[in-house]
Scaffold this motif. Structure first.
Motif, mmCIF file in Angstrom:
data_model
loop_
_atom_site.group_PDB
_atom_site.id
_atom_site.type_symbol
_atom_site.label_atom_id
_atom_site.label_comp_id
_atom_site.label_asym_id
_atom_site.label_seq_id
_atom_site.Cartn_x
_atom_site.Cartn_y
_atom_site.Cartn_z
ATOM 1 N N GLY A 227 0.835 -1.195 0.000
ATOM 2 C CA GLY A 227 0.000 0.000 0.000
ATOM 3 C C GLY A 227 0.872 1.249 0.000
ATOM 4 O O GLY A 227 2.045 1.203 0.371
ATOM 5 N N GLY A 228 0.325 2.337 -0.440
ATOM 6 C CA GLY A 228 1.052 3.607 -0.426
ATOM 7 C C GLY A 228 0.027 4.684 -0.184
ATOM 8 O O GLY A 228 -0.715 4.646 0.805
ATOM 9 N N ALA A 229 -0.053 5.602 -1.139
ATOM 10 C CA ALA A 229 -1.078 6.641 -1.042
ATOM 11 C C ALA A 229 -2.459 5.998 -1.007
ATOM 12 O O ALA A 229 -3.371 6.499 -0.364
ATOM 13 C CB ALA A 229 -0.954 7.582 -2.230
ATOM 14 N N GLU A 230 -2.601 4.861 -1.710
ATOM 15 C CA GLU A 230 -3.910 4.179 -1.646
ATOM 16 C C GLU A 230 -3.766 2.935 -0.764
ATOM 17 O O GLU A 230 -2.817 2.180 -0.876
ATOM 18 C CB GLU A 230 -4.451 3.986 -3.044
ATOM 19 C CG GLU A 230 -4.222 2.860 -3.976
ATOM 20 C CD GLU A 230 -4.162 1.447 -3.605
ATOM 21 O OE1 GLU A 230 -4.927 1.017 -2.720
ATOM 22 O OE2 GLU A 230 -3.359 0.742 -4.210
ATOM 23 N N ARG A 231 -4.708 2.794 0.139
ATOM 24 C CA ARG A 231 -4.700 1.670 1.087
ATOM 25 C C ARG A 231 -6.117 1.115 1.179
ATOM 26 O O ARG A 231 -7.087 1.838 0.936
ATOM 27 C CB ARG A 231 -4.246 2.131 2.477
ATOM 28 C CG ARG A 231 -2.880 2.722 2.489
ATOM 29 C CD ARG A 231 -2.522 3.444 3.804
ATOM 30 N NE ARG A 231 -3.589 4.229 4.416
ATOM 31 C CZ ARG A 231 -3.988 5.437 4.019
ATOM 32 N NH1 ARG A 231 -3.464 5.999 2.939
ATOM 33 N NH2 ARG A 231 -4.940 6.074 4.674
ATOM 34 N N LEU A 232 -6.217 -0.144 1.601
ATOM 35 C CA LEU A 232 -7.549 -0.754 1.702
ATOM 36 C C LEU A 232 -8.429 0.014 2.691
ATOM 37 O O LEU A 232 -9.621 0.183 2.449
ATOM 38 C CB LEU A 232 -7.433 -2.233 2.110
ATOM 39 C CG LEU A 232 -8.763 -2.974 2.152
ATOM 40 C CD1 LEU A 232 -9.424 -3.033 0.771
ATOM 41 C CD2 LEU A 232 -8.592 -4.389 2.694
ATOM 42 N N TYR A 271 -5.364 -6.515 5.950
ATOM 43 C CA TYR A 271 -4.817 -5.806 4.794
ATOM 44 C C TYR A 271 -5.065 -4.297 4.828
ATOM 45 O O TYR A 271 -4.942 -3.621 3.805
ATOM 46 C CB TYR A 271 -5.418 -6.368 3.497
ATOM 47 C CG TYR A 271 -5.073 -7.823 3.230
ATOM 48 C CD1 TYR A 271 -3.777 -8.297 3.391
ATOM 49 C CD2 TYR A 271 -6.054 -8.718 2.798
ATOM 50 C CE1 TYR A 271 -3.464 -9.628 3.136
ATOM 51 C CE2 TYR A 271 -5.747 -10.036 2.535
ATOM 52 C CZ TYR A 271 -4.454 -10.494 2.716
ATOM 53 O OH TYR A 271 -4.153 -11.794 2.452
ATOM 54 N N ALA A 272 -5.423 -3.743 6.004
ATOM 55 C CA ALA A 272 -5.814 -2.322 6.072
ATOM 56 C C ALA A 272 -4.776 -1.399 5.426
ATOM 57 O O ALA A 272 -5.133 -0.454 4.721
ATOM 58 C CB ALA A 272 -6.043 -1.911 7.524
ATOM 59 N N GLU A 273 -3.482 -1.669 5.648
ATOM 60 C CA GLU A 273 -2.430 -0.788 5.123
ATOM 61 C C GLU A 273 -1.921 -1.256 3.764
ATOM 62 O O GLU A 273 -1.014 -0.638 3.192
ATOM 63 C CB GLU A 273 -1.267 -0.691 6.125
ATOM 64 C CG GLU A 273 -1.659 -0.030 7.449
ATOM 65 C CD GLU A 273 -2.326 1.334 7.254
ATOM 66 O OE1 GLU A 273 -1.794 2.157 6.492
ATOM 67 O OE2 GLU A 273 -3.419 1.539 7.831
ATOM 68 N N SER A 274 -2.475 -2.374 3.249
ATOM 69 C CA SER A 274 -2.067 -2.849 1.918
ATOM 70 C C SER A 274 -2.887 -2.141 0.857
ATOM 71 O O SER A 274 -3.876 -1.470 1.159
ATOM 72 C CB SER A 274 -2.316 -4.360 1.805
ATOM 73 O OG SER A 274 -1.596 -5.048 2.799
ATOM 74 N N SER A 275 -2.481 -2.358 -0.383
ATOM 75 C CA SER A 275 -3.261 -1.808 -1.508
ATOM 76 C C SER A 275 -4.640 -2.472 -1.523
ATOM 77 O O SER A 275 -4.800 -3.619 -1.082
ATOM 78 C CB SER A 275 -2.531 -2.103 -2.811
ATOM 79 O OG SER A 275 -3.390 -1.913 -3.902
ATOM 80 N N PHE A 276 -5.611 -1.780 -2.120
ATOM 81 C CA PHE A 276 -6.943 -2.407 -2.269
ATOM 82 C C PHE A 276 -6.849 -3.670 -3.114
ATOM 83 O O PHE A 276 -7.714 -4.537 -3.036
ATOM 84 C CB PHE A 276 -7.934 -1.411 -2.890
ATOM 85 C CG PHE A 276 -7.826 -1.301 -4.379
ATOM 86 C CD1 PHE A 276 -6.832 -0.531 -4.966
ATOM 87 C CD2 PHE A 276 -8.690 -1.999 -5.200
ATOM 88 C CE1 PHE A 276 -6.700 -0.461 -6.338
ATOM 89 C CE2 PHE A 276 -8.568 -1.931 -6.583
ATOM 90 C CZ PHE A 276 -7.568 -1.160 -7.157
ATOM 91 N N THR A 277 -5.757 -3.804 -3.912
ATOM 92 C CA THR A 277 -5.620 -5.009 -4.743
ATOM 93 C C THR A 277 -5.460 -6.270 -3.901
ATOM 94 O O THR A 277 -5.644 -7.378 -4.407
ATOM 95 C CB THR A 277 -4.416 -4.917 -5.707
ATOM 96 O OG1 THR A 277 -3.213 -4.785 -4.933
ATOM 97 C CG2 THR A 277 -4.562 -3.751 -6.679
ATOM 98 N N SER A 278 -5.153 -6.117 -2.585
ATOM 99 C CA SER A 278 -5.046 -7.305 -1.711
ATOM 100 C C SER A 278 -6.378 -8.055 -1.662
ATOM 101 O O SER A 278 -6.413 -9.240 -1.315
ATOM 102 C CB SER A 278 -4.608 -6.902 -0.302
ATOM 103 O OG SER A 278 -5.498 -5.927 0.201
ATOM 104 N N LEU A 279 -7.466 -7.383 -2.043
ATOM 105 C CA LEU A 279 -8.770 -8.059 -2.050
ATOM 106 C C LEU A 279 -8.797 -9.237 -3.014
ATOM 107 O O LEU A 279 -9.631 -10.139 -2.875
ATOM 108 C CB LEU A 279 -9.888 -7.073 -2.421
ATOM 109 C CG LEU A 279 -10.227 -6.029 -1.358
ATOM 110 C CD1 LEU A 279 -11.327 -5.110 -1.879
ATOM 111 C CD2 LEU A 279 -10.650 -6.688 -0.050
ATOM 112 N N VAL A 280 -7.879 -9.251 -3.981
ATOM 113 C CA VAL A 280 -7.864 -10.385 -4.908
ATOM 114 C C VAL A 280 -7.570 -11.682 -4.139
ATOM 115 O O VAL A 280 -8.031 -12.758 -4.522
ATOM 116 C CB VAL A 280 -6.869 -10.138 -6.073
ATOM 117 C CG1 VAL A 280 -5.427 -10.352 -5.671
ATOM 118 C CG2 VAL A 280 -7.236 -10.995 -7.284
#
Ligand code: NDP
Length: 288
Positions: A227-232, A271-280
């Motif tokens: 994650g960076g600027a965008e996070r889950l 996955y709160a601090e990961s990218s939203f792509t972690s939803l995959v």
């Protein structure tokens, strides 16, 4: 070389467009449809109306099926099975990859060749450049008949596995239907405020989605969900606002609520601090 004769079985909007495209390009065309009247326009243009499915199969080596699903194929071809021998059945009806494999086994068992096709166009794109169809099945059979099939659309050959074309088609369909339903949800929310589809069109950005697919694809393939600027956590807050806006507008909230529920499962998985792509990763398993 003379254009090859083709049989088209199944004359819904797609089958009719396909038979018409073959006629336009000078192919002799034999047609059959359960509701016989649907063939009238094609017969007026020079197609031959087969008296029954057996006659339709006997007429040409290449037989295009444009039926609702594989159940319709068995219902039609089952009683005419002896006429399948030596035919190339190009099955352009939608169904699951496993059912396409089953159909290929069944047809091969009756001495026919089977090509699975997944058409990425609506009837208006049949016979004009720009659209493509996924094909899979025996490569030699595909190569022999590719010229004829190109009358319908461009061709994308995926491999020998008869399930592959059905799989790629259903993958596209998932993206297509989820995107369209997202758009309809947006229009329902807009409509509640007197904003029309036309009003919204100049503000409907689809190019940015394509750019996101390109940016995130290599990361997802590398299982990199940093994650960076965008996070889950940010995505969950944003989807929460969408649900609340839909509720305020007094429209249905089923779709955004489902997105929110899925996204929260990502938070629960850490996955709160990961990218939203972690939803995959969440989507890759059945829900409990
Ligand atoms: P339709 O469902 O309108 O037509 C289906 C055809 O299947 C008709 O000829 C119908 O006969 C026949 N049929 C259905 N069930 C039976 C049965 N039990 N016995 C005999 N015949 C049967 O579909 P479309 O023409 O729109 O599409 C055909 C296929 O192409 C579908 O699998 C669809 O998913 C796929 N497709 C469609 C697209 C589109 O934009 N329309 C785009 C891409 C793929 P009858 O006329 O007698 O009812």
């Amino acid at each position: 070389q003379e254009p090859a004769g083709v049989t088209v079985i199944g004359l819904g909007p797609m089958g009719r467009a396909m038979a018409a495209a073959f006629l336009d390009r000078g192919h002799p065309v034999t047609v059959w449809n359960r509701t016989a009247a649907r063939a009238d326009g094609l017969v007026a243009r020079g197609a031959v109306r087969a008296a029954d499915v057996g006659e339709a199969l006997a007429a040409n080596e290449v037989v295009v099926l444009s039926l609702t699903d594989h159940a319709a194929m068995y219902a039609l071809l089952g009683p005419a099975a002896p006429a399948l021998h030596g035919r190339v059945i190009v099955n352009l009806g939608s169904d699951t990859p496993e059912r396409a494999r089953e159909a290929a086994r069944w047809l091969t068992g009756h001495g026919a060749h089977h090509l699975t096709g997944g058409v990425q166009s609506d009837p208006s794109g049949i016979g004009s450049p720009g659209s493509s169809t996924f094909y899979s099945g025996p490569e030699e059979v595909f190569r022999l008949h590719r010229g004829t099939l190109r009358v319908l659309t461009d061709t994308t050959y995926l491999g020998e596995d008869p399930g592959l074309a059905a799989l790629y088609y259903q993958l596209q369909m998932n993206l297509f239907w989820t995107s369209l339903l997202g758009w309809l949800q947006t229009l329902a929310m807009a409509g509640a405020h007197g904003i029309t589809a036309a009003d919204l069109l100049p503000h409907t950005e689809t190019e940015s989605l394509a750019a996101m697919f390109r940016y995130y694809s290599p990361r997802i393939d590398a299982d990199d969900h940093t994650g960076g600027a965008e996070r889950l956590s940010m995505e969950v807050a944003s989807v929460g606002h969408v649900v609340a806006t839909a509720a305020e507008a007094g429209v249905d909230t089923t779709l955004p609520s489902a997105l929110l529920a899925l996204s929260r499962r990502g938070l629960d998985a850490g996955y709160a601090e990961s990218s939203f792509t972690s939803l995959v990763r969440i989507l890759a398993k059945p829900s409990d």
